[in-house]
Design an enzyme around this catalytic site. Structure first.
Site, PDB file in Angstrom:
ATOM      1  NE  ARG A 152       2.977  -4.193  -5.211  1.00 40.47           N
ATOM      2  CZ  ARG A 152       2.250  -5.257  -4.870  1.00 40.47           C
ATOM      3  NH1 ARG A 152       1.013  -5.405  -5.332  1.00 40.47           N
ATOM      4  NH2 ARG A 152       2.746  -6.177  -4.065  1.00 40.47           N
TER       5      ARG A 152
ATOM      6  CD  GLU B 217      -2.235   0.353  -2.716  1.00 37.74           C
ATOM      7  OE1 GLU B 217      -2.086  -0.547  -1.869  1.00 37.74           O
ATOM      8  OE2 GLU B 217      -2.253   0.142  -3.945  1.00 37.74           O
TER       9      GLU B 217
ATOM     10  CG  HIS C 282      -3.724  -3.735  -2.508  1.00 34.44           C
ATOM     11  ND1 HIS C 282      -2.515  -3.117  -2.673  1.00 34.44           N
ATOM     12  CD2 HIS C 282      -3.539  -5.015  -2.945  1.00 34.44           C
ATOM     13  CE1 HIS C 282      -1.635  -3.968  -3.157  1.00 34.44           C
ATOM     14  NE2 HIS C 282      -2.241  -5.137  -3.340  1.00 34.44           N
TER      15      HIS C 282
HETATM   16  C1  8YV Z   1      -1.479  -7.937  -0.827  1.00 32.09           C
HETATM   17  C2  8YV Z   1      -0.332  -8.224  -3.093  1.00 32.09           C
HETATM   18  O1  8YV Z   1      -1.173  -6.630  -1.012  1.00 32.09           O
HETATM   19  O2  8YV Z   1       0.678 -10.333  -3.137  1.00 32.09           O
HETATM   20  C3  8YV Z   1       0.765  -9.165  -3.439  1.00 32.09           C
HETATM   21  O3  8YV Z   1       1.755  -8.725  -4.059  1.00 32.09           O
HETATM   22  O4  8YV Z   1      -0.363  -7.143  -3.550  1.00 32.09           O
HETATM   23  C4  8YV Z   1      -1.432  -8.652  -2.151  1.00 32.09           C
HETATM   24  O5  8YV Z   1      -1.675  -9.943  -2.130  1.00 32.09           O
HETATM   25  C5  8YV Z   1      -0.700  -8.232   0.362  1.00 32.09           C
HETATM   26  O6  8YV Z   1       0.672  -8.079   0.143  1.00 32.09           O
HETATM   27  C6  8YV Z   1      -1.042  -9.406   1.178  1.00 32.09           C
HETATM   28  O7  8YV Z   1      -0.352  -9.446   2.367  1.00 32.09           O
END
Ligand code: 8YV
Length: 324
Positions: free
Chosen positions: A237, A266, A285
């Site tokens: 993150r 982001e 991301h």
């Molecule tokens: C994607 C992520 O950002 O799983 C997570 O925590 O950061 C990523 O896989 C996203 O949330 C997929 O929808």
């Protein structure tokens, strides 16, 4: 009557059909303050929500008094206030296993791209700069046999250690809340304190969730402890790293390069100084973003919500205590 569910992420048709078989589903574009007030009636009746992104906190829960389960299409759940969910007895489900290898692959891609200046070199070829045999201003640094430092030894950290150890003959150092026996046995990983990790690592790979404890864990002082030849990789993150301090460290050549899949804000603003630096590889991301893995995450999220709302939770639950 079937329970009402608000879906705030589009699903593949077959998964949507599975959800429809169990619930009365209404899909909205996203979970934002605007959609929350626009669809106030829907949220007032919703027993479940499924999607990714968007804040689920005490204020949200006041507007969704019947909510029993939230299912996020992600492993990370920093946009959920878990204490507030617990107080309201709402089960939080996530997708911790299906994306592990894909995210570890992304991290390894960032290691290789930064060290070997892959993006920068490809851009120079495209720009017509490859006119003869290349001079040493195109050279990068080796990856194999260098020290891989992993900050956070969860599932993804472990998968990264496996790649680095077997694929690239890299000694593994790591720091985590506790010793990880499997990492030590299988990959000869050495546990060390954060200071040692910063000082010794050639590649410092961050694979931590965002919590109050990890926010800005890597700042000016920590970056100053790293080797000048070191590379920082973050695919956990963004706010785990103080981005302003990182920009300064890259400008001052305190570290060699950075490979970043996550940012404090982001999408990364187009005027970010990070985008002016050739030694930075910035990705949008994409950690888990393959067709196979995103399908798997959506499938897990659908099954998680069905389990949570039918009282058959066996895995993927963040706060199992609310089930008791
Ligand atoms: C994607 C992520 O950002 O799983 C997570 O925590 O950061 C990523 O896989 C996203 O949330 C997929 O929808």
């Amino acid at each position: 009557m079937k329970p009402s569910v608000v879906l705030y992420k589009a699903l593949p048709d077959d998964l949507r059909a599975r959800l429809d078989a169990h619930f009365t589903v209404t899909e909205i574009s996203a979970l934002t303050p605007e959609t929350l007030s626009q669809h106030a009636d829907l949220f007032r009746e919703a027993e479940g929500i499924l999607g990714s992104g968007g804040k689920v906190d005490g204020a949200f829960l006041e507007k969704a008094p019947k909510l029993r389960a939230a299912s996020t299409v992600s492993v990370g759940f920093d946009n959920f206030d878990v204490d507030a969910l617990n107080n309201c007895g709402v089960v939080l489900m996530h997708t911790p296993t299906v994306l592990t290898d894909t995210v570890a692959d992304t991290m390894m891609a960032l290691v290789l791209a930064t060290a070997r200046r892959v993006v920068e070199s490809a851009d120079r070829v495209r720009a017509g700069e490859w006119q003869g045999s290349i001079s040493d201003d195109w050279f990068g640094i080796d990856v194999h046999h260098k020290k891989m430092g992993i900050l956070g030894m969860g599932r993804i950290g472990l998968a990264l250690a496996q790649r680095a150890h077997f694929g690239f003959n890299m000694p593994i150092l790591y720091n985590a809340r506790k010793h990880h026996e499997e990492a030590e046995q299988r990959f000869d990983a050495q546990y060390c304190d954060l200071d040692t990790l910063l000082k010794e690592s050639d590649f410092l790979c961050i694979s931590l969730p965002l919590t109050n404890q990890t926010h800005h864990l890597i700042g000016r002082e920590e970056l100053a402890k790293m080797k000048r030849s070191a590379v920082l990789i973050n695919a956990g993150r963004g706010p785990v790293v103080d981005e302003e301090a990182l920009i300064a460290a890259l400008k001052d050549r305190t570290i060699y390069a950075a490979g970043l899949d996550v940012f404090e804000k982001e999408p990364l603003p187009v005027d970010s100084p990070l985008l002016t630096m050739p030694q930075v590889v910035a990705l949008p991301h994409i950690g888990s973003a393959t067709h196979e893995t995103r399908y798997g995450m959506a499938k897990d999220a659908v099954e998680n919500l069905i389990a949570a709302l039918t009282g058959k939770v066996e895995k993927n639950c963040v706060n199992p205590q609310v089930l008791k």
